[in-house]
Design a protein around this motif. Structure first.
Motif, PDB file in Angstrom:
ATOM      1  N   ASP A 300       0.828  -1.217   0.000  1.00  0.00           N
ATOM      2  CA  ASP A 300       0.000   0.000   0.000  1.00  0.00           C
ATOM      3  C   ASP A 300       0.857   1.261   0.000  1.00  0.00           C
ATOM      4  O   ASP A 300       0.332   2.371   0.021  1.00  0.00           O
ATOM      5  N   ALA A 302       2.963   4.435  -1.076  1.00  0.00           N
ATOM      6  CA  ALA A 302       2.805   5.327  -2.229  1.00  0.00           C
ATOM      7  C   ALA A 302       3.563   6.624  -1.980  1.00  0.00           C
ATOM      8  O   ALA A 302       3.842   7.005  -0.841  1.00  0.00           O
ATOM      9  N   SER A 303       3.902   7.274  -3.067  1.00  0.00           N
ATOM     10  CA  SER A 303       4.471   8.621  -3.033  1.00  0.00           C
ATOM     11  C   SER A 303       3.506   9.533  -3.770  1.00  0.00           C
ATOM     12  O   SER A 303       3.210   9.291  -4.950  1.00  0.00           O
ATOM     13  N   VAL A 304       3.008  10.549  -3.085  1.00  0.00           N
ATOM     14  CA  VAL A 304       1.944  11.398  -3.620  1.00  0.00           C
ATOM     15  C   VAL A 304       2.336  12.861  -3.478  1.00  0.00           C
ATOM     16  O   VAL A 304       2.866  13.274  -2.440  1.00  0.00           O
ATOM     17  N   GLU A 360       5.137  10.402   1.500  1.00  0.00           N
ATOM     18  CA  GLU A 360       5.379   8.972   1.347  1.00  0.00           C
ATOM     19  C   GLU A 360       4.793   8.247   2.542  1.00  0.00           C
ATOM     20  O   GLU A 360       4.985   8.658   3.692  1.00  0.00           O
ATOM     21  N   ARG A 363      -1.014   4.449   1.220  1.00  0.00           N
ATOM     22  CA  ARG A 363      -1.851   5.221   0.306  1.00  0.00           C
ATOM     23  C   ARG A 363      -3.166   5.651   0.960  1.00  0.00           C
ATOM     24  O   ARG A 363      -3.598   6.791   0.826  1.00  0.00           O
ATOM     25  N   THR A 364      -3.812   4.743   1.681  1.00  0.00           N
ATOM     26  CA  THR A 364      -5.091   5.090   2.302  1.00  0.00           C
ATOM     27  C   THR A 364      -4.897   6.136   3.388  1.00  0.00           C
ATOM     28  O   THR A 364      -5.743   7.023   3.560  1.00  0.00           O
ATOM     29  N   ALA A 367      -4.528   9.530   1.754  1.00  0.00           N
ATOM     30  CA  ALA A 367      -5.824  10.038   1.300  1.00  0.00           C
ATOM     31  C   ALA A 367      -6.618  10.624   2.459  1.00  0.00           C
ATOM     32  O   ALA A 367      -7.223  11.700   2.344  1.00  0.00           O
ATOM     33  N   THR A 381      -5.796   9.295  -5.532  1.00  0.00           N
ATOM     34  CA  THR A 381      -5.474   8.486  -4.357  1.00  0.00           C
ATOM     35  C   THR A 381      -6.745   7.784  -3.911  1.00  0.00           C
ATOM     36  O   THR A 381      -7.848   8.119  -4.330  1.00  0.00           O
TER      37      THR A 381
END
Length: 580
Positions: A300, A302-304, A360, A363-364, A367, A381
């Motif tokens: 899970d 992620a980099s956003v 980083e 992901r959840t 969000a 996301t």
């Protein structure tokens, strides 16, 4: 000139300066100005907070509530998926995304239209290898232009309509603004779409191969033993590696001294600024490395990238105090900043509107944190709220627009929409009210009594008298041209609602002096207040675009001046054609 008139002009000038500098929060400046106006005797105590009951303020709040529901819909995501599958040309993507932003902006506020369109456009840009610099600015400008078309497209339109209703007994109809706004918006979107690829041409192959683009970021990275930076002087970093060092930390202590005498050693931590593409290359060659993330191997992870919106709770906070991220195990690994002032360590950096965070973590969790902090992710996301697959909110909003266009007061029409959305469980009013951009609402409500004082104290009449000595405002075209010009001159430095509040009494006085109907003068105010293309700080859309697209101040001047000139000439012609 009376004491009241002189004090009001000084107060307005001081507030406009403070608004343009953005050193103090806009709601603080507005409330301070409101109380100062009362202390100066510009209005009685029972009129201090009348702005909060204004139909304009109520309508803006209702639109913001409805936008929160519409932004959760998947309609535009589905359109983006179909558009991507068709593999359209760059021109079609840019023009399509800009047109979409302009269309949405007809029915909601400009920032809402920008925020809804941007992630969709960036997804298309990534899939079709379109540089961000060719996408973001046209969307920002298109959202501003779309607001020219309808009564609810921008608060400035509502303000001048409310002023007309107070003066003549009836405000503008829903699409009265379209006679001028629609041709100007269409011409403006076409112009910026045709010019944008010449202004920001395709990057060369080497740069295009790096997906992160060329935005300048600030990072704090460790220097490993094998790094080519070891034994390099700080003064050599810019020429040899393309980065600007701001601080060198060794054993948790700063290394002080001239740049040409400070030498990097293995294990040091470097606070540096440079293009994000450069840091990608340095990480790939083990020149600078980031500390490993706890959840780095999680599926899970992620980099956003996310932009700090005007209503975000993060504005003014330092990186070290961002508990909304830290307690969820999310790391802030890079920051693209508007301010050139960088002091201390990375955790000491202070956030402002338009800054872009690189996050980083799970992901959840990202969000959820972005939803809570009112930041806009630049890529999809996992949503903290369930997506909305129903068509009913769009149908209800369309009914509200139709009712308003048919003559029902907008604040009544959209109150009905809000009520039905709440009854259908599409809108949690208590939660949605907490997520509204309250600084803008407070600023708008606080400025209304001050703007009314411009008329009640005779200040507008005095200014009209001074200007009549230079410009023949008794001639309708001259008066309208001057009104439109003044609005366009002010709006690059302060928000369009403030411009409308300040100039509306003057426009009414111009009309009274020339013994003309005020309609054309007020539309000139509304149009001019939204033609904001020359600076990145006059409207929040441009501020956000500057950070997201990595533009410089001069980029807005290069792109905006032809658009401003064409829009001014076309708007003046249409005002003369339809309203005189």
């Amino acid at each position: 000139m009376s004491f009241e008139q002189a004090s009001l002009l000084i107060l307005l000038l001081a507030m406009l300066v403070l608004f343009s500098f953005e050193r103090i929060r806009i709601e603080v400046v507005a409330v301070a100005g409101l109380l100062a106006g009362y202390a100066l005797g510009l209005y009685p105590a029972d009129r201090i907070f009348t702005g909060f009951a204004s139909p304009v303020v109520i309508t803006v709040i209702e639109i913001l509530l409805i936008v929160q529901v519409l932004s959760r819909a998947k309609l535009f995501d589905n359109l983006a998926a179909r558009f991507t599958a068709a593999r359209p040309s760059h021109f079609k993507v840019i023009s399509g995304a800009s047109s979409l932003a302009g269309f949405i902006s007809i029915f909601m506020n400009n920032i809402g239209a920008f925020a809804i369109t941007l992630p969709v456009a960036l997804r298309l840009g990534t899939a079709l290898s379109i540089p961000r610099r060719q996408l973001v600015m046209p969307i920002s400008f298109a959202a501003l232009l779309g607001g020219l078309v309808s009564l609810i497209g921008t608060p400035a339109n509502l303000l001048v309509s409310n002023a007309l209703a107070r003066t003549t007994g009836a405000g503008f109809h829903f699409f009265d603004f379209a006679y001028v706004g629609l041709p100007v918006a269409t011409a403006g979107i076409l112009l910026i779409t045709f010019r944008i690829r010449r202004l920001f041409p395709e990057p060369d192959e080497a740069r295009a191969s790096i997906s992160h683009g060329t935005r300048r970021i600030v990072v704090e990275r460790r220097v490993p033993d094998v790094s080519p930076l070891v034994r390099v002087r700080l003064s050599e970093c810019r020429a040899r590696f393309g980065i600007k060092p701001h601080a060198l930390i060794r054993g948790n202590n700063f290394v002080f001294g001239p740049l040409d005498q400070s030498v990097i050693e293995a294990g040091d931590v470097l606070l540096a600024e440079g293009a994000d593409a450069v840091f990608v290359e340095l990480a790939a060659t083990q020149a600078l490395i980031a500390d490993a993330h706890l959840h780095g191997l999680s599926p899970d992870f992620a980099s956003v990238e996310a932009v700090v919106m005007p209503e975000s709770t993060l504005v003014g906070s330092r990186v070290r105090s961002l508990e909304v991220f830290h307690h969820r195990g999310i790391a802030v690994t890079a920051l693209s900043m508007r301010t050139p002032r960088i002091e201390g360590r990375f955790l000491d950096l202070q956030l402002s509107i338009g800054d872009i965070l690189t996050l980083e973590g799970p992901r959840t969790a990202i969000a959820e944190a972005l939803e809570e902090s009112e930041c806009l992710p630049l890529a999809p996301t996992a949503s903290a709220e369930p997506p909305l697959h129903s068509w009913r909110p769009f149908a209800l909003f369309a009914c509200g627009v139709a009712a308003s266009a048919a003559g029902l007061h907008p604040e009544v029409a959209f109150a009905g929409v809000v009520l039905i959305l709440a009854l259908l469980n599409h809108l949690n009013i208590r939660q949605a009210m907490a997520d509204i951009n309250w600084p803008i609402i407070i600023m708008l409500a606080a400025m209304i009594p001050i703007g009314q004082a411009v008329a009640s104290t005779g200040t507008a009449e005095a200014i009209a008298g001074w200007l009549s000595l230079v410009v023949p405002i008794s001639e309708p075209l001259s008066g309208i041209a001057l009104t439109l010009f003044l609005a366009m001159v002010l709006t690059p430095f302060v928000n369009n609602a403030t411009v409308a509040i300040v100039l509306t009494p003057m426009a009414l006085e111009f009309a009274k002096t020339g013994r003309h109907a005020p309609d054309a003068y007020l539309i000139a105010v509304a149009v001019g207040a939204s033609l904001d293309f020359l600076t990145p700080f006059g409207h929040h859309n441009n501020t956000l675009a500057m950070g997201i697209g990595g533009y410089r101040f001069s980029d807005f001047l290069r792109a905006g001046w032809p658009l401003a000139v064409v829009s001014y000439g076309l708007a003046l012609f249409l005002l003369a054609l339809f309203w005189l």
